[in-house]
Design a protein around this motif. Structure first.
Motif, mmCIF file in Angstrom:
data_model
loop_
_atom_site.group_PDB
_atom_site.id
_atom_site.type_symbol
_atom_site.label_atom_id
_atom_site.label_comp_id
_atom_site.label_asym_id
_atom_site.label_seq_id
_atom_site.Cartn_x
_atom_site.Cartn_y
_atom_site.Cartn_z
ATOM 1 N N PRO A 372 31.246 42.713 41.449
ATOM 2 C CA PRO A 372 32.068 41.570 41.862
ATOM 3 C C PRO A 372 33.539 41.827 41.569
ATOM 4 N N ALA A 373 34.420 41.147 42.298
ATOM 5 C CA ALA A 373 35.867 41.344 42.162
ATOM 6 C C ALA A 373 36.381 41.189 40.747
ATOM 7 N N PRO A 374 35.878 40.218 39.939
ATOM 8 C CA PRO A 374 36.463 40.059 38.597
ATOM 9 C C PRO A 374 36.419 41.309 37.745
ATOM 10 N N ALA A 375 35.391 42.142 37.933
ATOM 11 C CA ALA A 375 35.299 43.347 37.121
ATOM 12 C C ALA A 375 36.432 44.316 37.421
ATOM 13 N N ALA A 376 36.924 44.272 38.644
ATOM 14 C CA ALA A 376 38.009 45.177 39.017
ATOM 15 C C ALA A 376 39.380 44.612 38.698
ATOM 16 N N ASP A 377 39.450 43.297 38.480
ATOM 17 C CA ASP A 377 40.754 42.671 38.300
ATOM 18 C C ASP A 377 41.492 43.207 37.083
ATOM 19 N N GLN A 378 40.745 43.580 36.039
ATOM 20 C CA GLN A 378 41.411 44.084 34.834
ATOM 21 C C GLN A 378 42.168 45.365 35.131
ATOM 22 N N GLU A 379 41.684 46.140 36.095
ATOM 23 C CA GLU A 379 42.363 47.382 36.418
ATOM 24 C C GLU A 379 43.713 47.101 37.074
ATOM 25 N N ARG A 380 43.803 45.967 37.790
ATOM 26 C CA ARG A 380 45.047 45.651 38.481
ATOM 27 C C ARG A 380 45.984 44.819 37.630
ATOM 28 N N GLY A 389 40.203 35.039 42.128
ATOM 29 C CA GLY A 389 39.713 33.873 41.405
ATOM 30 C C GLY A 389 40.492 33.630 40.133
ATOM 31 N N PRO A 390 40.629 32.343 39.731
ATOM 32 C CA PRO A 390 41.458 32.011 38.564
ATOM 33 C C PRO A 390 40.898 32.541 37.259
ATOM 34 N N ASP A 391 39.586 32.504 37.075
ATOM 35 C CA ASP A 391 39.029 32.994 35.814
ATOM 36 C C ASP A 391 39.309 34.480 35.623
ATOM 37 N N ALA A 392 39.210 35.243 36.699
ATOM 38 C CA ALA A 392 39.466 36.674 36.598
ATOM 39 C C ALA A 392 40.912 36.943 36.213
ATOM 40 N N ARG A 393 41.847 36.171 36.767
ATOM 41 C CA ARG A 393 43.254 36.362 36.423
ATOM 42 C C ARG A 393 43.512 36.001 34.967
#
Length: 552
Positions: A372-380, A389-393
């Motif tokens: 899912p996208a949230p797992a990749a968000d930390q890389e960006r 998504g807000p939680d991922a940010r």
């Protein structure tokens, strides 16, 4: 037959003089503090103003630091965290009856996490034990029974002379793999009564080593070396055993992908080519693990939280390394190896032949590409696009602000459940959440205990705003001791929040910024856009701080 007694502990001149002429005014409580100091304790946790009877004066006469929290359960959470961070025994002092029972959920959490907590609890006077006499304050007819199925071992005391041996035995039990909470119970009159026993010295409570059986190691090594698609699941036992380096060496030796359970976060490098990161999660990662012809499970019983609610269905041969014998093959048939994770992995490294599999990293990469996208968000980083998504940010902002070595403690919120699968712990033993007893109120007192373990490193606690009143009183503890604890509160209507039950009344929320400021604790309201900066500033400032995260 001759015997070699050279390894017996001896007394120096001062200790011999004290033994022959004990100092006056000592009570049973002094035997407790002397034993704890002799075993190496420096810090003990308890409730403000209410240590067990007979221990107040003894604590003042000792060199032990008594850390006072606002409630028994919070003191037990703090001890749990202290034990996890240091790997040493954390001492908890409790009063009889209600005080003891209040700590029960936290001791259950310590048991689930294998945290070495030694609870020393008062009991009614010896005359009331066994139902011989009733009517004492705080009386429970069988206090031990409330804890026996939770703690690792129970050590009752009936006379002053039994105190040192009972505490030493409990200490050894707490540190023998699997680590865990232990219970020592001492009657109040024994703690208060004067004693002529000599001061305690020359204690030995060395934990027993738990080695794997060599024939099982041989079979496991043969299975792994001949496997076509081996894989590894690493649990919290790898972290507790300080075996992360050996896990990495074995994974690289046999080219096996590695997934960590939520409790095992940080046990394997997040960005390693063989890292499947935290699991359970993406179905493709689950399929890769289920399809392994040999699955090595280290330091995990694959309980409900670590197996997608017992839906995990591996199809190959399982090798399970577990220090808790009761968890061996409890959920899946396996070649069960009863051993400390470090010792077992060390033995496997000596026994297993290397295998080559250039495609292993490709299988890992393919599985992670579907994450899912949230797992990749930390890389960006925290500036990830709005589609993530807000939680991922928010999670990315926390990761950007939190130093790699700083421990974090998470109450159960949707942000926490996202962090279980998508947060890069970066270091072992730094990311902790309540997974055994659950419930609110874990994060802040646990962060307090961690700050006592290492006051030079900032600590983060994450709590849903609706749950904050459960432990807000511990802000006074952080303030009183000047602890570097930052408390992040996620808004009840914003990102990472638990929200309000449909059809239920809206929660009544205190103004936590005003509350913190009234205690002299710096506090501010933040947004997802400013969180990374606000959090970094707070974490690098001395003393405690509070950040309330709003939706925007």
């Amino acid at each position: 037959m001759s015997h070699d007694h050279d390894d017996r502990p001896g007394l120096n001149a001062a200790q011999a003089e004290a033994a022959l002429n004990p100092p006056p005014g000592r009570v049973g409580g002094d035997l407790v503090t002397e034993t704890l100091q002799g075993l190496g304790a420096a810090t003990v946790f308890g409730v403000s103003g209410r240590p067990a009877p007979g221990l107040s004066a003894a604590l003042r006469r000792s060199a032990l630091a008594y850390v006072e929290l606002g409630a028994e359960n919070n003191a037990a959470f703090a001890a749990d965290a202290y034990g996890r961070i240091t790997g040493e025994v954390a001492v908890l002092l409790l009063t009889a009856g209600p005080g003891a029972l209040a700590a029960l959920p936290a001791l259950q959490e310590a048991a689930a996490a294998s945290a070495p907590v030694l609870a020393v609890c008062a009991q009614v006077p010896a005359a009331g034990l066994g139902g011989r006499r009733h009517g004492y304050p705080r009386e429970l007819r069988d206090q031990q029974a409330s804890f026996r199925e939770v703690v690792k071992s129970v050590h009752p005391v009936r006379t002053a002379s039994q105190i040192p041996s009972a505490i030493a035995a409990a200490w050894e039990s707490a540190l023998t793999a699997p680590h865990g909470p232990v219970w020592v119970e001492i009657p109040e009159d024994v703690l208060r009564a004067e004693t002529l026993l000599p001061p305690v010295s020359a204690l030995d409570a060395t934990p027993r080593e738990l080695y794997p059986r060599p024939e099982l190691t041989l079979v496991a090594a043969d299975l792994l070396a001949r496997a076509a698609r081996p894989a590894i699941i690493a649990g919290g036992g790898v972290v507790r055993a300080d075996a992360t380096g050996k896990l990495r060496a074995l994974a690289e030796r046999i080219a096996a992908p590695v997934a960590t359970t939520y409790g095992g976060k940080g046990a394997f490098p997040w960005k390693h080519p063989l890292s499947l990161r935290s699991w359970p999660g993406d179905p493709c990662v689950t399929e890769l693990l289920e399809a392994a012809d040999v699955l090595l499970v280290v330091g995990s019983g694959l309980g409900a939280l670590s197996s997608g609610g017992h839906t995990f269905a591996p199809r190959g041969r399982i090798v399970q390394i577990e220090a808790d014998a009761g968890k061996l093959e409890a959920n899946h048939p396996a070649l069960g190896i009863h051993s400390d994770a470090r010792e077992a992995l060390d033995a496997l490294l000596d026994a297993v032949d290397a295998r080559e599999d250039p495609a292993a990293a490709d299988r890992v990469r393919t599985a992670l590409e579907t994450a899912p996208a949230p797992a990749a968000d930390q890389e960006r980083g925290p500036a990830a696009d709005q589609g993530s998504g807000p939680d991922a940010r928010v999670l990315a902002a926390v990761r950007a602000a939190l130093p790699d070595t700083a421990p974090s403690f998470w109450d159960l919120t949707p942000l926490t459940t996202l962090a279980w699968s998508a947060f890069d712990a970066r270091r072992p033993n730094t990311t902790h959440s309540a997974q055994g007893a659950g419930g609110p109120g874990y994060a802040l007192p646990s962060a307090t205990g961690a700050a006592f373990a290492d006051p030079t490193t900032p600590v983060l606690a994450v709590t849903g705003e609706d749950d904050a009143p459960h432990t807000a009183a511990e802000l006074t503890t952080a303030r009183r001791y000047g602890l570097p604890v930052t408390w992040l509160l996620v808004d009840g209507d914003g990102p990472g929040a638990s929200g309000v039950q449909d059809g239920g009344p809206a929660a009544v929320r205190p103004d936590l910024v005003a509350l913190a400021e009234s205690l002299g604790v710096p506090a501010l309201r933040s947004t997802p856009a400013s969180l990374a900066t606000d959090l970094k500033t707070a974490l690098h400032a001395p003393g405690p701080s509070v950040i309330v995260l709003r939706a925007g």
